[in-house]
Design a protein around this motif. Structure first.
Motif, PDB file in Angstrom:
ATOM      1  N   ILE A 123       0.862  -1.180   0.000  1.00 39.59           N
ATOM      2  CA  ILE A 123       0.000   0.000   0.000  1.00 39.59           C
ATOM      3  C   ILE A 123       0.894   1.224   0.000  1.00 39.59           C
ATOM      4  O   ILE A 123       1.774   1.345   0.864  1.00 39.59           O
ATOM      5  CB  ILE A 123      -0.905   0.026   1.245  1.00 39.59           C
ATOM      6  CG1 ILE A 123      -1.804  -1.210   1.260  1.00 39.59           C
ATOM      7  CG2 ILE A 123      -1.747   1.297   1.268  1.00 39.59           C
ATOM      8  CD1 ILE A 123      -2.521  -1.415   2.573  1.00 39.59           C
ATOM      9  N   LEU A 124       0.722   2.098  -0.961  1.00 39.31           N
ATOM     10  CA  LEU A 124       1.528   3.301  -1.026  1.00 39.31           C
ATOM     11  C   LEU A 124       0.612   4.501  -0.848  1.00 39.31           C
ATOM     12  O   LEU A 124      -0.369   4.641  -1.573  1.00 39.31           O
ATOM     13  CB  LEU A 124       2.242   3.396  -2.389  1.00 39.31           C
ATOM     14  CG  LEU A 124       3.580   2.661  -2.552  1.00 39.31           C
ATOM     15  CD1 LEU A 124       3.505   1.217  -2.141  1.00 39.31           C
ATOM     16  CD2 LEU A 124       4.076   2.790  -3.979  1.00 39.31           C
ATOM     17  N   GLU A 125       0.959   5.330   0.130  1.00 39.43           N
ATOM     18  CA  GLU A 125       0.116   6.504   0.344  1.00 39.43           C
ATOM     19  C   GLU A 125       0.951   7.759   0.404  1.00 39.43           C
ATOM     20  O   GLU A 125       2.067   7.745   0.926  1.00 39.43           O
ATOM     21  CB  GLU A 125      -0.675   6.360   1.656  1.00 39.43           C
ATOM     22  CG  GLU A 125      -1.879   5.456   1.504  1.00 39.43           C
ATOM     23  CD  GLU A 125      -2.583   5.201   2.822  1.00 39.43           C
ATOM     24  OE1 GLU A 125      -2.258   5.879   3.810  1.00 39.43           O
ATOM     25  OE2 GLU A 125      -3.461   4.327   2.848  1.00 39.43           O
ATOM     26  N   ASN A 126       0.362   8.816  -0.096  1.00 38.58           N
ATOM     27  CA  ASN A 126       1.029  10.112  -0.046  1.00 38.58           C
ATOM     28  C   ASN A 126       2.453  10.037  -0.608  1.00 38.58           C
ATOM     29  O   ASN A 126       3.410  10.423   0.037  1.00 38.58           O
ATOM     30  CB  ASN A 126       1.049  10.614   1.405  1.00 38.58           C
ATOM     31  CG  ASN A 126       1.171  12.123   1.460  1.00 38.58           C
ATOM     32  OD1 ASN A 126       1.061  12.780   0.431  1.00 38.58           O
ATOM     33  ND2 ASN A 126       1.413  12.654   2.629  1.00 38.58           N
ATOM     34  N   VAL A 127       2.527   9.517  -1.815  1.00 42.81           N
ATOM     35  CA  VAL A 127       3.843   9.363  -2.438  1.00 42.81           C
ATOM     36  C   VAL A 127       4.002  10.377  -3.561  1.00 42.81           C
ATOM     37  O   VAL A 127       3.033  10.959  -4.037  1.00 42.81           O
ATOM     38  CB  VAL A 127       4.022   7.931  -2.994  1.00 42.81           C
ATOM     39  CG1 VAL A 127       4.046   6.932  -1.859  1.00 42.81           C
ATOM     40  CG2 VAL A 127       2.936   7.591  -3.995  1.00 42.81           C
ATOM     41  N   PHE A 128       5.271  10.557  -3.994  1.00 45.52           N
ATOM     42  CA  PHE A 128       5.543  11.393  -5.151  1.00 45.52           C
ATOM     43  C   PHE A 128       5.439  10.490  -6.378  1.00 45.52           C
ATOM     44  O   PHE A 128       4.415  10.456  -7.050  1.00 45.52           O
ATOM     45  CB  PHE A 128       6.931  12.018  -4.990  1.00 45.52           C
ATOM     46  CG  PHE A 128       7.349  12.929  -6.098  1.00 45.52           C
ATOM     47  CD1 PHE A 128       6.453  13.824  -6.658  1.00 45.52           C
ATOM     48  CD2 PHE A 128       8.664  12.913  -6.569  1.00 45.52           C
ATOM     49  CE1 PHE A 128       6.853  14.678  -7.676  1.00 45.52           C
ATOM     50  CE2 PHE A 128       9.061  13.766  -7.579  1.00 45.52           C
ATOM     51  CZ  PHE A 128       8.166  14.651  -8.141  1.00 45.52           C
ATOM     52  N   PHE A 129       6.450   9.637  -6.606  1.00 47.49           N
ATOM     53  CA  PHE A 129       6.294   8.518  -7.530  1.00 47.49           C
ATOM     54  C   PHE A 129       5.983   7.281  -6.684  1.00 47.49           C
ATOM     55  O   PHE A 129       6.341   7.220  -5.509  1.00 47.49           O
ATOM     56  CB  PHE A 129       7.585   8.274  -8.320  1.00 47.49           C
ATOM     57  CG  PHE A 129       7.758   9.218  -9.482  1.00 47.49           C
ATOM     58  CD1 PHE A 129       7.510   8.782 -10.776  1.00 47.49           C
ATOM     59  CD2 PHE A 129       8.147  10.533  -9.288  1.00 47.49           C
ATOM     60  CE1 PHE A 129       7.661   9.644 -11.859  1.00 47.49           C
ATOM     61  CE2 PHE A 129       8.297  11.400 -10.362  1.00 47.49           C
ATOM     62  CZ  PHE A 129       8.063  10.965 -11.647  1.00 47.49           C
ATOM     63  N   GLY A 130       5.318   6.297  -7.289  1.00 50.82           N
ATOM     64  CA  GLY A 130       5.037   5.065  -6.566  1.00 50.82           C
ATOM     65  C   GLY A 130       6.166   4.074  -6.788  1.00 50.82           C
ATOM     66  O   GLY A 130       7.166   4.081  -6.067  1.00 50.82           O
TER      67      GLY A 130
END
Lengths: 409, 235, 260
Positions: A123-130
């Protein structure tokens, strides 16, 4: 004897993989330490907890597994993970707070030169690039959830970003709130399926110079400009849905300089433009549904040998807009909800050809403000008179064999 | 009871009422006479508020009636041509007018008097002119009000109905009501009216009793007197 | 006024024309539904029909009723009733009975087809609202025309011309002026021009439902604000309301001046 025993134990660690546990109260309480103390083929098992770590590096062929989604909080200090292993597994993490930058492409996970890897269930949150994957092959990226809250293009990054990759599979990921949901540049022989890409500020899917790829069963909703596909050959796109891409430069699908593609069984619903076709050649469009789009199809550049067959055009404001020469693009056996002809010989095909271009669509191209007169009785009248004797619209642009009933297979 | 001051009415370029002054006292039968197009109906309709004068004023019991409507509660009006909604029956029309006016009424007696019972369920569109006029009279006389305006009440009536009408008018006079009548039938006028108002060129040319009129014009009968008055217009 | 309203409606319910109108919509609804076998398509077709047809029928009805009920009106004028009330009562009476025919005529087939279980109920309600507005507006306009024209034939002619102007000619002039001046910024002009024609306004309401994807393809900021937010819906409805009020007030003004 003692020495022998020691050397035996030492050897066994080389030939058998072991599991290293990382937790806040363990001897090893940081992920970086866990990785550092692992060897190839080991598993680093990270227990639930919040790990304030950034730029975690590894070049070893290990399995990095999170239990109950431990959180890696990069605290806006660059990358979270940088992986240069040939072969690895990354699974079950929650990675948050990646720094924005105008000069560097900081990502939650950066992968370089890998040849066999799995990234799943993260789960990726509040990222610039994933996920930023560079020069890699044979990778599987599946069931990840990537979300952010991008506001403007310049200060936001992409969800899954592939550059110079081959034989990738991108499956079942959910991407929302980034710049481009899925971004591929120089990617080939890859399969993209079952992904959902919504509410991204630019494109739901964006790929360039990426040949021999197959995109299927994906869903693209509410993206700023829809889906853009450019400068690529031998593409297959099928069973995708393109919904609600509204705006001035918004498309369900933008095709630019595409050669030899198959586009079939897709649903284009309520987009400002269903498909915008610009300089594309040898493309087959079959069994697609175009439902209530502003323009179902818009041709903008010189296009050759685009063939439309067995498609359904339902209640679009305009079925077709054409501002270049007709060339050898064809329409046959499509269903048009606006068709008013008859079928006296009962063969299921209308006896009069259908003209998908209306005079009014030509007028709107010249003077866009006239759009406000859509569905006016006056417009119907001039459309009708143009239909009877075409003056402005190409008189050979016809579906000679319009189908009488919706095509449902 | 009615006082009219400097009443003007134009239809386009045609001047119909020209600075007309008139006062009508309470009680009695007033016949409004004049040649065709002299403005009789316009005058009556002005009093009823159906025609709106260009200038001047009309007072009813001392109050101006322009743009008012409540005073019409006290007025019964018999229009010149009985144009009724064709798809209503006589009974429906009567009950509708009763409902609209919401006053006590004695229509049963009048219906019997004019022999209208067999027609009650018929549509007004299917009635003869005379029968329509009888309905018209019933509608006018069924309410008990102090001012009654009759515009050509005798049109199409058979002799019996005419006698009935006269007796209705006489009875109303006895009750002290004010009755305005226009008619072209001079014998009828002579028989029932107390006072003559003669209109010419949109003005009151003569107002007074029949005898005064006769003396003034040196005529033996009302008919000749009126004829003499009209001749002057053409002279 | 309620009494007048009651009698006007009663009168209209007696005339076969309201039934013809009702049955026309009933048939239209059933035919569209059972031929297409698709509520979505039926409603789109209906929207196209309704913005042209209800104004025409409202116009014809208004004129017809006025001239046919002149006797009734004169009878009423001699009664102790305020003039305004007579005319406004009649006006509302016709508009209401037309709207009733529309709502029932279209409602019955759609309800029979399962409207309440379907997602298009909002579209359908919008359709009826637009239809009702158009009834009220065009009956008012035609009443204005007939109040100022004594001659029945002429009044009829003017009313039909008015409809033709609003439904076709206006848009023609509008289109020509847009095309002629296409080097100038035209957005505000285009929006303003729609405000002056109730048929165009209703068309905008329908477009907001059916063609929002196309409308948002236009580059200008004014259109974007208008169509992209609820501003379009609210201001169109608001102006339609003004289109009912102004002609209705003019009926009162004209009626108060008129001689009978």
């Amino acid at each position: 004897m003692k020495n022998l025993l020691f050397s035996f134990l030492f050897l066994s660690t080389l030939s058998f993989s072991k599991t290293i546990e990382v937790c806040k109260t363990c001897a090893i309480n940081s992920i970086q330490n866990g990785i550092d103390s692992a060897s190839d083929n080991d598993t680093v098992l990270v227990k639930h907890g919040v790990y304030f770590e950034d730029s975690i590096l590894f070049g070893k062929n290990i399995h990095l597994i999170g239990e109950n989604h431990p959180v890696i909080d990069a605290q806006f200090k660059g990358y979270a993970l940088i992986i240069e292993a040939k072969s690895f597994v990354l699974q079950g993490f929650k990675i948050i707070n990646i720094q924005q930058s105008y000069t560097k492409d900081y990502s939650a996970v950066r992968v370089l030169n890998s040849t066999n890897f799995v990234i799943k269930d993260n789960i990726l949150e509040n990222v610039f690039f994933g996920f930023m994957i560079e020069k890699s092959k044979w990778g599987l990226i599946s069931n990840n959830k990537i979300s952010s809250n991008a506001v403007e293009e310049a200060s936001s990054g992409n969800g899954v970003h592939l550059w110079h990759c081959q034989n990738m599979r991108i499956e079942g990921n959910h991407v929302s709130g980034l710049r481009d949901g899925l971004y591929f540049e120089f990617v080939s022989h890859s399969f993209i399926s079952g992904n959902t890409s919504t509410n991204n500020i630019r494109y739901g899917l964006h790929f360039m110079f990426s040949n021999h790829n197959e995109y299927h069963h994906n869903e693209f909703n509410n993206n700023g400009a829809g889906v853009a596909v450019m400068f690529s050959k031998f593409i297959k796109m099928h069973h995708n849905t393109f919904h609600y891409n509204w705006g001035t430069a918004s498309y369900g699908l933008l095709l630019k300089e595409i050669y030899d593609a198959d586009i079939h069984h897709n649903l284009f619903e309520q987009n400002t433009i269903g498909i915008n076709i610009d300089g594309c050649t040898r493309i087959k469009y079959e069994h697609n549904f175009f439902v209530r789009n502003g323009w179902a199809i818009k041709f903008t550049g010189g296009c050759y040998a685009n063939h439309f067959m067995f498609n359904n055009f339902l209640y679009n404001s305009f079925d077709l807009s054409y501002n270049s020469r007709l060339n050898d693009n064809t329409f046959n056996f499509n269903y048009w909800s606006e068709y008013t002809g008859y079928d006296l010989d009962k063969d299921g095909i209308g006896d009069v050809p259908y003209r998908p271009i209306k005079l009014f669509s030509y007028i709107v191209n010249q003077t866009p403000e006239t759009l406000i007169l859509l569905r006016s009785l006056f417009v119907d009248i001039i459309n009708f008179s143009e239909k009877v004797s075409p003056v402005f619209t190409p008189d050979n642009l016809l579906d000679e064999k319009p189908v009488m009933k919706i095509i449902n297979d | 009871m009615i006082k009219i001051e400097k009443l003007n009415k134009k239809f386009g370029k045609l001047i119909v009422l020209n600075q007309l002054d008139l006062e009508i006292s309470s009680g009695g039968v007033f016949a409004i006479l004049g040649p065709n197009g002299s403005g009789k109906t316009t005058l009556i309709k002005s009093i009823l508020g159906m025609v709106i004068p260009n200038s001047g004023n009309i007072y009813y019991n001392g109050e101006s009636i322009l743009k008012k409507w409540k005073y019409r509660k006290n007025v019964n009006y018999l229009p010149q041509i009985a144009n009724f909604p064709a798809n209503l029956s006589v009974k429906e029309l009567i009950s509708m007018v009763k409902n609209l006016r919401n006053e006590p009424s004695n229509e049963h007696h009048l219906i019997e008097l004019f022999g209208l019972t067999p027609f009650l369920k018929q549509k007004l569109g299917n009635l003869s002119g005379g029968t329509k006029q009888k309905v018209n009279i019933v509608l006018t006389f069924m309410f008990d009000n102090e001012l009654i305006i009759l515009d050509e009440p005798t049109t199409g009536l058979d002799p019996i109905a005419l006698i009935n009408l006269k007796s209705l008018i006489n009875q109303a006079r006895k009750e002290g009501k004010t009755i305005l009548i226009t008619s072209h039938i001079m014998s009828f006028v002579e028989e029932i009216s107390d006072e003559i108002v003669f209109l010419l060129d949109g003005k009151i040319y003569f107002k007074g009793s029949i005898n005064e009129l006769k003396t003034q014009t040196n005529s033996s009968s009302l008919e000749i007197a009126i004829a003499n008055l009209i001749k002057k217009q053409y002279a | 006024m309620l009494k007048i309203l009651k009698y006007s409606i009663q009168d209209l319910l007696r005339s076969r024309w309201s039934y013809v109108y009702f049955i026309f919509y009933l048939l239209l609804g059933f035919v569209l539904l059972f031929l297409n076998n698709n509520m979505d398509k039926a409603i789109i077709t209906l929207m196209n029909i309704i913005i042209v047809l209800t104004p025409l029928i409202g116009t014809i009805f208004g004129v017809m009723y006025y001239y046919n009920s002149r006797e009734f009106t004169e009878l009423l004028l001699a009664q102790p009733i305020k003039r305004n009330k007579i005319f406004i009562g009649q006006y509302i009476g016709i508009s209401l009975s037309l709207t009733l025919s529309l709502v029932l005529g279209l409602g019955i087939p759609f309800v029979a087809y399962g409207l309440f279980k379907s997602a298009i109920i909002f579209d359908f309600v919008l359709l009826l609202i637009v239809g009702a507005f158009l009834n009220f507006i065009f009956v008012a306009l035609s009443y204005n025309i007939s109040l100022s024209t004594e001659n029945k034939i002429k009044g009829f002619g003017y009313a039909i011309l008015m409809w033709l102007f609003m439904a076709v000619i206006y848009d023609g002039l509008f289109l020509i002026s847009l095309v002629m001046f296409n080097e100038y910024p035209l957005e505000k002009f285009a929006l303003a021009a729609t405000m002056f024609n109730p048929i165009d306004l209703s068309r905008i309401l329908i477009l907001l439902k059916l063609d929002i994807s196309a409308l948002l393809g236009y580059t200008g900021a004014v259109f974007k604000d208008f169509f992209g937010t609820s501003l379009g819906l609210l201001s169109s409805l608001g102006v339609l309301f003004v289109w009912v009020i102004l002609p209705a007030l003019n009926i009162v003004r004209k009626a108060n001046k008129k001689d009978f």
